[in-house]
Design a protein around this motif. Structure first.
Motif, PDB file in Angstrom:
ATOM      1  N   ALA A  61       0.845  -1.189   0.000  1.00 13.90           N
ATOM      2  CA  ALA A  61       0.000   0.000   0.000  1.00 13.90           C
ATOM      3  C   ALA A  61       0.881   1.240   0.000  1.00 13.90           C
ATOM      4  O   ALA A  61       1.814   1.339   0.809  1.00 13.90           O
ATOM      5  N   GLU A  62       0.589   2.171  -0.902  1.00 13.76           N
ATOM      6  CA  GLU A  62       1.270   3.466  -0.990  1.00 13.76           C
ATOM      7  C   GLU A  62       2.791   3.351  -1.062  1.00 13.76           C
ATOM      8  O   GLU A  62       3.520   4.199  -0.590  1.00 13.76           O
ATOM      9  N   GLN A  63       3.272   2.278  -1.659  1.00 15.30           N
ATOM     10  CA  GLN A  63       4.681   2.101  -2.011  1.00 15.30           C
ATOM     11  C   GLN A  63       5.633   2.060  -0.826  1.00 15.30           C
ATOM     12  O   GLN A  63       6.833   1.886  -1.023  1.00 15.30           O
TER      13      GLN A  63
ATOM     14  N   VAL B 277      -6.117  -3.707  -2.711  1.00 14.31           N
ATOM     15  CA  VAL B 277      -5.815  -2.276  -2.691  1.00 14.31           C
ATOM     16  C   VAL B 277      -6.595  -1.570  -3.794  1.00 14.31           C
ATOM     17  O   VAL B 277      -6.662  -2.052  -4.936  1.00 14.31           O
TER      18      VAL B 277
ATOM     19  N   ASN C 232      -6.275   1.906  -5.607  1.00 12.93           N
ATOM     20  CA  ASN C 232      -5.449   3.087  -5.763  1.00 12.93           C
ATOM     21  C   ASN C 232      -6.316   4.301  -6.040  1.00 12.93           C
ATOM     22  O   ASN C 232      -7.400   4.211  -6.593  1.00 12.93           O
TER      23      ASN C 232
ATOM     24  N   SER D 226      -5.890   6.613  -0.980  1.00  7.19           N
ATOM     25  CA  SER D 226      -5.753   5.190  -1.250  1.00  7.19           C
ATOM     26  C   SER D 226      -6.517   4.397  -0.205  1.00  7.19           C
ATOM     27  O   SER D 226      -6.569   4.764   0.965  1.00  7.19           O
TER      28      SER D 226
END
Length: 1274
Positions: free
Chosen positions: A1032-1034, A1072, A1074, A1078
């Motif tokens: 999630a969110e890199q 997830v 995006n 997010s």
């Protein structure tokens, strides 16, 4: 270096010196003696002592006396250090504990006490302390508290992290008082736990300097008595027989030095270190290389504030000057801490190589033998200290302190690669080339030989080392070292409301309300991603609520720490709070879901059972006979082998022909043989001309004795890749063969005069010439070893698994040790029990002809008999056996006991005088014995992996083993691939793509997907089975667990500090969405679906699907497709039902429950797998009421997982291959709905699949194999 006796050093006895007065006083007032230990209460019972404690607290010298520890030692420890400054006064009136030598204008309470009358002093001090008690202590982290109590401004700093102590000192003070060499001497005294006394004419310097030195030792902790200041009436304390650290005024230096023996006397004022006796105390030197590096780094530090800021303009703003000073001090403190940590790391970094984590064993003897001779005395004393024992406990418990973090940061690619190897480590060619042949290194190499005659080894003369209590010559230390680049972590401050009211109940309650309001306002202004600061605000607000008596609000704030930073969660405090709740309060808390879960976690749910024994055991050789289980444990403790299956084969090898138990002498001989082989490998030194032919990562594992070959005389060397001849005379390199190029290996004999010399023949695929070596007595062993390595290399190539060659190396070295241990005619046969891969390889080929053409026995010069079995006229098997003269009948068990594989179905032998069989050739004259009619039948082999199918071999790229180094393989439950170079905040070297592997019991292993080396070894995420993972969110990895918790891992720090506890059943899937913001959808087995805001970690929506059994969810076109066992449900993000596909409607006759699903929007298809069936069912999204199309999976017995890659469906499960159950993967073309490939993936079922950028697919197997396969996508 002179010594004193242990008794004299511990008891302080010294003949000829009267000490009746001090001894009597010591007996009367030794408060910390075992018979009458001092406690905090007995100390603080004195009003004067209580006043000193309160007064010192106001000065920032907050010291408390702790109860005796387990070794009956008292400890003084800072409870809170407060920086006290004045907003008005610019004249210093008392030496500040933070800047005792600085011209900065800190002030103390004494400024105002001077104006008070005597009877008012106590009231002012009590008022000051009472106001301080209203302020909560800040939790570990970047948030400091500022408190204004006009005209004083007090800063309450926080600890950097939960594993570090609070340090608000000028850590460079000892470096101003002592030369770097003296600092090393003092650290050596502390590490060896000497009896130490500091002296100074400045009272303030005593606790400060002592605390700085203790800070240098972190993460090691001083375990003994610490009294920073001794008054004149307490001087007899220095006669204590135990280890201690104390401080005295310089006026008492002569008295203490005369009245006590064996003390280390440290004069802060003149920077000297001496001892209190005429002879030197036995204090060893710190390791030379670490000392030189430390001196270089200390000399490069800028220790003077004025010089460091000379290039800046003079500031007229007093606050700006203070800010500059604080920033400079913070930066310098970080540098000093790093220098000290690097020193400890260089001293103790190799300790981990001699630890056994499963059995909590430290092999101290082997560790000492790997140290340089000049350093062994230092390590021998340090290893016996309480401090080092506590350090070992922290290593074995996996504590992630500063030492462990530095170890992780300093790991090289070679270290990470070695972490994946199951074979014993040897010096690589690259290290061998860079190694210097110094006298120190030569002696060090020779000392690692682990044989009983170690004392006979003569150590060459080394350069003289200076005693730790004498001057150290730093001329050898170059000054080219640069300052360590350390960036201090950013810090933040929160201003506590001023206390300007009388301390009455109503005012205090109002004050708490104001604090809560300010904290709530500060929390509302934080950015969504400021979870670190948010956690500190939650902690402080919960503490204020608790002091305010609002227990439920305090519990809610503490419960929020699960989502922000679980590391600072006060579990013990919360447990006591819950226990103190009244009946109505408990009932009210049970009605709040968050509090009900919190109460269940900390109270109702039983905690983890404490380990029955957390001691660190030292490895010792066994003293009694060992059965199999005890033998496995002993071998694992020794660090030789960890794999249980290999140890079982080793047990069989060592007990061939004997009772199934190992006696202590056999184990000792085996252990010594193994260690001797390790020492010989360390001593191997190849000429540069030879190393040029080898790869830099190759290691020499075995060297033969000097033998005659058809390429000259020399030694045969074995690496993990090849065999080569190291010629004698003029050293040269002759390539024999790589293991991949070997075509045949034979052990035969060649005639020489009247003898037949055992000879090893190796035929290569690329050469017509056969290599021959007259290995004599080593021939049979080398024959076994070469065949095992050849078989391991073939299996490694066929299965694309380098672990096979590493395991073959382990087998080979164990064979060598077994032969050296047994030293009998049956030793080679015993070693053949370890020839595991050769047997596996033999199963993949056609067996030799079973009926022998001739079987002959004739005398051997050594007194044994050579038995020749001719299978054809050109193929001969040779065995060296001993046949007693009284032997009248040869049975099959007698043959097997002497290394003859096969079963004798018929035949007997009788004396045969004066004749020679033609099949024997030129046999020696004399008495010959032969069997007339013989029939040998092959034995049954253990089950082995058969030949890899062509399609599997072409698609398979590589295999890796996340269970490397473990005692047995672990099932791979979940796989997740995360791309690299996504997050700008990530370090460049850490921005490679990663593969996350969830193993059993909450273990997670991370691989660097660019090199397939271990990036982060197993770290714990709970204790239950893990079911799913998403990124999630890199910068976060979310992990769903069987214990109903979602764990959030920070990709940068590789730590799990956040937990989401809103589910009430096991979390089965995560998906997830995006966008901005997010979202992550999570589902649990009871049918609950939660939608999470990734930034705030708050639940934005919640709904429940009826029936439960929710196993997976997928997101498509804004809707959630949920697999609920007996139906597939389509719902909106708010939980509104859109569509439902039930089994009873159209597939009730072909399946019973859904297992997983995949959506292909382009083809408008829904693919679903059903539990217990060998087909995949495909629906059209246009009309789900139509009967699905079945895609049959041939020889499949169970489907366990399924993913979509490009236009393909990859299905993992269990199926039959060549008559055996294997883990199989079926690759289905989504458009044609046909199986394109059938891959034999693993020895156990395929439990997990994931895609790597649609270029590769990774599969994980069950616990029977525990490996990961990497497949090419076409």
């Amino acid at each position: 270096m002179s010594r004193v006796s242990t008794t004299a050093r511990r008891t302080g006895s010294r003949p000829g010196r009267p000490r009746a007065r001090l001894a009597a006083s010591y007996r009367l007032r030794c408060a910390w003696s075992p018979s009458s230990p001092i406690t905090t209460h007995s100390r603080t019972a004195c009003p004067v002592f209580r006043r000193w404690l309160v007064f010192a607290h106001g000065l920032g010298l907050a010291w408390i006396l702790l109860p005796p520890t387990e070794n009956r030692a008292l400890a003084w420890s800072p409870c809170r250090t407060a920086r006290v400054t004045s907003t008005h006064s610019k004249k210093r009136t008392w030496p500040s504990p933070q800047h005792p030598t600085s011209p900065a204008p800190p002030c103390s309470l004494l400024t105002h006490l001077k104006l008070c009358k005597d009877f008012e002093v106590d009231n002012h001090i009590k008022d000051f302390a009472a106001k301080l008690s209203l302020i909560p202590s800040p939790p570990p982290g970047p948030l400091h508290l500022i408190f204004n109590m006009k005209p004083l401004q007090i800063v309450f700093p926080s600890r950097a992290d939960p594993e570090s102590p609070l340090i608000d000192l000028d850590l460079h003070l000892p470096l101003l008082c002592f030369r770097p060499e003296k600092v090393l001497q003092i650290l050596t005294c502390l590490l060896t736990e000497q009896r130490i006394v500091f002296f100074s004419s400045n009272w303030a310097l005593l606790p400060l300097v002592a605390e700085c030195f203790l800070a240098y030792l972190r993460p090691l902790q001083w375990q003994h008595t610490f009294v920073p200041v001794l008054s004149h009436q307490m001087l007899d304390f220095v006669m204590a027989p135990t280890t201690f650290l104390m401080g005295c005024h310089l006026d008492h230096f002569e008295e203490v030095s005369k009245e006590a023996d064996g003390l280390i006397l440290i004069n802060i004022d003149n920077g000297s270190v001496t001892c209190s006796t005429d002879k030197d105390v036995d204090v060893p030197d710190i390791p030379l290389l670490a000392a030189q590096t430390f001196i270089q780094r200390v000399q490069s530090l800028q220790l003077h504030h004025e010089l460091d800021l000379a290039h800046l303009g003079t500031s007229t703003d007093l606050n700006e000057g203070r800010t500059r000073r604080r920033a400079w001090q913070q930066r310098l403190n970080c540098q000093v801490q790093q220098v000290a940590l690097h020193l400890l790391f260089s001293i103790f970094r190799e300790v981990k190589n001699h630890l056994n984590y499963e059995h909590r064993v430290f092999n101290s003897e082997e560790f000492l033998k790997t140290r340089a001779p000049g350093d062994q005395q230092f390590y021998r004393q340090v290893l016996d200290t309480y401090m080092f024992h506590s350090f070992l406990k922290a290593r074995l418990s996996g504590r992630m302190d500063a030492f462990a973090q530095m170890d992780l940061h300093m790991q090289s690619e070679e270290d990470r690669f070695n972490g994946m190897l199951a074979s014993p480590r040897r010096p690589t060619i690259e290290k061998m080339a860079s190694r210097k042949s110094s006298p120190l290194h030569i002696a060090h190499r020779r000392m690692v030989v682990s044989m009983p005659n170690l004392q006979d080894i003569t150590i060459p003369e080394l350069p003289a080392r200076n005693s730790s209590l004498r001057k150290v010559d730093a001329s050898e230390c170059s000054s080219g070292s640069t300052v360590l680049s350390v960036t201090p972590k950013p810090t933040y401050t929160f201003k506590i409301p001023e206390i300007h009211f009388p301390l009455v109940s109503q005012c205090v309650q109002a004050y708490y309300s104001d604090c809560v309001a300010l904290l709530s306002k500060a929390m509302s202004l934080l950015a969504p991603d400021s979870s670190v600061l948010l956690a500190r605000y939650f902690y402080l607000r919960g503490a204020v609520h608790l002091m305010h008596g609002q227990l439920l609000d305090a519990l809610l704030d503490f419960q929020s720490l699960y989502k922000t930073d679980i590391r600072i969660f006060p579990a013990d405090l919360v447990r006591r709070m819950v226990g103190s709740l009244s009946g109505p309060q408990r009932a009210q808390a049970e009605r709040v879901p968050e509090l009900r879960r919190l109460i269940s976690e900390v109270v109702d749910k039983p905690g983890e059972a404490p380990k029955p024994d957390d001691r660190v055991k030292n490895f010792e050789l066994p003293r009694k006979h060992m059965q199999l289980d005890d033998f496995v444990k002993r071998v694992q403790e020794s660090g030789i082998v960890k794999d249980t299956s290999i140890i079982h084969r080793l047990f069989e090898a060592l007990t061939v022909g004997h009772q199934k138990q190992i006696d202590p002498e056999t184990f000792k001989d085996f252990y010594n043989c193994w260690k001797e082989a390790e020492a010989e490998a360390q001593e191997v030194s190849l000429p540069l001309s030879v190393m040029e032919h080898l790869d830099k990562n190759e290691c020499v594992y075995k060297l033969s004795s000097s033998v005659k070959t058809n390429h000259g005389v020399g030694k045969i060397a074995m690496t993990q890749k090849r065999l080569f001849l190291l010629t004698e005379g003029r050293p040269g390199y002759v390539e024999i063969s790589t293991f991949r190029n070997i075509e045949e290996v034979r052990s035969t004999t060649v005639a020489f005069l009247l003898l037949r010399i055992p000879t090893l023949k190796i035929k290569m695929a690329s050469k017509k010439e056969v290599f021959e070596a007259n290995l004599k007595t080593e021939c049979d062993l080398w024959h076994l070893m070469v065949k095992e390595m050849w078989a391991g290399k073939k299996l490694a190539d066929d299965h694309k698994d380098p672990q096979y060659i590493q395991q073959a190396l382990t087998h080979v070295l164990l064979m060598d040790a077994v032969v050296g241990t047994l030293q009998s005619s049956g030793a080679v046969y015993a070693a053949s029990k370890l020839s595991y891969f050769d047997k596996m390889k033999s199963e993949t080929h056609v067996l030799l002809v079973a009926r022998p053409r001739a079987l002959c026995v004739y005398p051997h010069p050594r007194g044994d008999f050579l038995l020749e079995l001719w299978v054809t006229s050109h193929t001969r098997w040779v065995f060296l056996v001993r046949i007693p003269s009284c032997q009248q009948q040869i049975s099959s068990s007698w043959l097997r006991g002497r290394g003859i594989c096969g079963r004798l179905s018929s035949g007997s032998w009788s004396p045969w005088q004066g004749h020679q069989r033609s099949a024997v050739g030129n046999a020696p004259t004399g008495e010959l014995c032969a069997w007339s009619v013989c029939h040998l039948e092959p034995e049954r082999r253990p089950p082995v992996p058969l030949t890899v199918p062509k399609t599997t071999s072409e698609t398979l790229k590589h295999r890796i083993n996340p269970s490397a180094g473990e005692t047995f393989p672990h099932a791979v439950d979940v796989l997740l691939y995360t791309p690299g170079h996504l997050d700008p905040a990530e370090k460049v070297e850490d921005a490679h793509p990663k593969l996350w592997c969830a193993l059993n019991e909450g273990k997670v292993t991370v691989f660097d997907a660019s090199s397939w080396t271990i990036y982060q070894h197993c770290f714990k995420v709970g204790t239950s089975k893990l079911n799913c993972m998403v990124m999630a969110e890199q910068n976060q990895v979310w992990v769903g667990s069987e214990d109903s918790v979602i764990y959030i891992i920070n990709i940068h720090s590789m730590s799990c500090n956040k937990q989401l506890t809103d589910h009430r059943s096991s979390v089965t899937d995560l998906v997830v969405q995006n966008g901005t913001p997010s979202k992550v959808y999570s589902c649990s087995r009871d049918g609950t679906i939660l939608a999470w805001n990734v930034s705030t970690l708050r639940v934005t929506s919640r709904f429940q699907l009826p029936g439960g059994r929710l196993s997976s969810i997928s997101l498509h076109d804004g809707c959630l497709w949920c697999c609920t066992g007996n139906s597939i449900v389509v719902v909106t993000s708010n939980g509104l039902l859109c569509q439902e596909l039930k089994i009873s409607e159209n597939v009730g006759d072909i399946c019973t429950s859904f297992l997983s699903l995949q959506l292909l929007p382009e083809q408008e298809q829904l693919w679903a797998a059903c539990a217990g069936f060998n087909s995949i069912y495909v629906w059209s999204l246009k009309d789900l009421t139509q009967r699905p199309q079945a895609v049959h999976l041939q020889d499949c017995s169970e489907v366990s997982c399924m993913i979509t890659v490009k236009q393909q469906i990859w299905v993992g499960g269990t199926g039959l291959s060549q008559g055996k159950s294997k883990g199989k993967i079926y690759v289905i073309d989504a458009e044609r709905k046909t199986v394109e490939k059938e891959l034999v993936a693993h020895m156990d079922t395929v439990k997990a699949l994931c895609s790597a950028e649609d270029r590769y697919v990774l599969s994980g197997s069950g616990g029977g194999e525990g490996k990961i396969a990497i497949w090419k996508v076409e």
